[in-house]
Design an enzyme around this catalytic site. Structure first.
Site, PDB file in Angstrom:
ATOM      1  N   HIS A  47       0.866  -1.186   0.000  1.00  0.00           N
ATOM      2  CA  HIS A  47       0.000   0.000   0.000  1.00  0.00           C
ATOM      3  C   HIS A  47       0.898   1.230   0.000  1.00  0.00           C
ATOM      4  O   HIS A  47       1.892   1.261   0.740  1.00  0.00           O
ATOM      5  CB  HIS A  47      -0.784   0.105   1.310  1.00  0.00           C
ATOM      6  CG  HIS A  47      -1.785  -0.965   1.561  1.00  0.00           C
ATOM      7  ND1 HIS A  47      -3.122  -0.699   1.720  1.00  0.00           N
ATOM      8  CD2 HIS A  47      -1.655  -2.300   1.726  1.00  0.00           C
ATOM      9  CE1 HIS A  47      -3.779  -1.810   1.968  1.00  0.00           C
ATOM     10  NE2 HIS A  47      -2.901  -2.807   1.974  1.00  0.00           N
ATOM     11  N   TYR A 214      -5.809  -7.222  -2.035  1.00  0.00           N
ATOM     12  CA  TYR A 214      -5.968  -6.052  -2.908  1.00  0.00           C
ATOM     13  C   TYR A 214      -5.341  -6.291  -4.276  1.00  0.00           C
ATOM     14  O   TYR A 214      -4.507  -7.182  -4.441  1.00  0.00           O
ATOM     15  CB  TYR A 214      -5.387  -4.793  -2.261  1.00  0.00           C
ATOM     16  CG  TYR A 214      -3.968  -4.885  -1.735  1.00  0.00           C
ATOM     17  CD1 TYR A 214      -2.884  -4.605  -2.552  1.00  0.00           C
ATOM     18  CD2 TYR A 214      -3.719  -5.219  -0.408  1.00  0.00           C
ATOM     19  CE1 TYR A 214      -1.579  -4.654  -2.060  1.00  0.00           C
ATOM     20  CE2 TYR A 214      -2.435  -5.280   0.087  1.00  0.00           C
ATOM     21  CZ  TYR A 214      -1.368  -4.993  -0.740  1.00  0.00           C
ATOM     22  OH  TYR A 214      -0.083  -5.055  -0.253  1.00  0.00           O
TER      23      TYR A 214
END
Ligand code: FAD
Length: 381
Positions: A47, A214
């Site tokens: 991230h 993700y």
């Protein structure tokens, strides 16, 4: 600012590469020495919050990163069994308007490559494993395992959790095994996602374990998961171990059909120990200073470990720019004064694994702008 000293960074991981890129961009005399012979696109995602993207803007790769990575609309937390939403944290357009930069999820190898490519030629040397460091007062002598030596005025230890520079400041000591492992897998997005469409970024929680999922590309054609699962012991001579789909099925038995679909779609999965250290009493001595995992390794449960390394790099540059180069101890004190509290807080929240499990305001983390935070003074000695 007075004359730039010769800066040597040990380790070209995410923190060391960011540090080299920032220092070079600021016109400083910097080299980075990396033990690996080259970098490959290892299977992991990462991230990048607005706090990191503002630093990438300075390095000049923000736009390319925005084109490369996925832009999750929300961070969802869901019950691992029922799929019920536990938290829904706005990212996407909200991150842009509220924090002034985007929130990305991206392949770690793609991110690392973009930063490495941003380095001016000749700055990064591969196949340079630091063997010994000797602070001689007026300079530092670096000896590499290939027998070569270099000298530098300042040495920045960005050499990760088993840092040689940390060892030289505080003595050799193994990191602490946290009692948890992480399974990691990157693979083409499965077509059949079970009962729910895949969220762009979702952490599934139940009992003593979780799975964070993700996309790692803008096309959303590759997906990544990373878990946190208790495991009593770990053989510290192994940095990771292979794992099987059967093990994954057993570990997440009874979990939601979306989790099952991910496990079925997995091509290759590996298992990593989650390691930590207590906050270090010392971040620098003489001409040596630490950043990133060398200094504050943590469980990855806030997805902010690399972010902290990159923020450290930017703050170190800022402190040099603030105070100049004549008194490096004053620079290092100012650096620690402006980094230790935040890094320790992120370490603690990551350790407790509570981040965004329920709706909470993440502004203190995502809204941090390392270039514009008011500086606090270093405590007087
Ligand atoms: P590293 O990236 O470890 O780099 C250290 C470098 O130094 C390496 O390239 C190494 O080869 C080199 N080196 C070591 N010793 C020597 C030597 N003697 N001589 C020369 N070179 C040397 N962070 C996030 O921000 N977001 C995430 O989503 C995220 N997910 C994660 C998931 C998992 C499972 C794990 C384990 C971590 C995750 N992290 C995440 C944390 C992140 O990976 C680390 O915090 C980050 O990589 C630290 O960067 P660093 O540059 O300090 O160290």
């Amino acid at each position: 600012m007075n004359r730039s000293p010769k800066l040597a960074i040990i380790g070209a991981g995410l923190g060391g590469t960011a540090c080299a890129a920032l220092m070079a961009k600021a016109g400083l005399n910097v080299k980075v020495y990396e033990q690996a012979p080259a970098f490959s696109r290892l299977g992991a995602g990462i991230h990048l919050g607005p706090n990191v993207m503002k630093i990438m803007r300075r390095i000049g790769i923000e736009d390319e990163l925005n084109r490369t990575g996925a832009h999750p609309d929300y961070w969802y937390s869901r019950d691992g069994i029922t799929g019920d939403v536990l938290a829904q944290i706005p990212l996407g357009d909200y991150a842009l308007s509220h924090y002034g930069a985007s929130y990305l999820t991206v392949h770690r190898g793609d991110f690392h490559k973009l930063m490495t490519d941003a380095l001016p030629p000749g700055i990064l040397e591969f196949n340079k494993k630091l063997d010994k460091v000797e602070d001689r007062g007026d300079d530092v002598l670096l000896t590499f395992t290939d027998g070569t030596t270099e000298t530098a005025d300042i040495v920045i230890g960005a050499d990760g959790i088993n840092s040689k520079i940390r060892d030289s400041l505080l003595g050799a000591e193994l990191p602490i095994y946290s009692g948890y492992v992480a399974h990691r897998a990157v693979f083409p997005t499965p077509v059949d996602s079970g009962a729910l469409p895949f969220d762009m970024c979702c952490k599934w929680w139940a009992g003593d374990r979780h799975m964070m999922v993700y996309f790692v590309t803008s096309k959303r054609d590759e997906i990544y998961y990373v878990t946190g699962v208790p495991e009593e012991s770990w053989d510290m001579s192994k940095s990771w171990l292979p794992c099987t789909k059967d093990e994954m099925r057993a570990t997440f038995d009874g979990w939601h059909s979306s989790v099952q679909a991910l496990i079925e779609g997995t091509e290759e999965v590996t298992r990593w120990p989650l390691l930590e250290r207590e906050p270090l009493p010392l971040w620098s001595r003489g001409r040596l200073v630490l950043l990133g995992d060398a200094c504050h390794p943590m469980k990855p449960h806030m997805a902010q470990g690399a972010a902290m390394a990159i923020e450290d790099a930017a703050m170190l540059l800022r402190c040099f720019q603030e105070l100049g180069f004549s008194d490096h101890s004053a620079v290092f004190d100012l650096y620690k004064a402006n980094r230790a509290e935040r890094a320790s807080k992120v370490q603690l929240v990551s350790h407790n694994n509570t981040w965004l499990r329920t709706n909470e305001n993440p502004d203190w983390c995502f809204g941090y702008d390392v270039f514009n935070e008011p500086l606090v003074s270093a405590p007087a000695h």
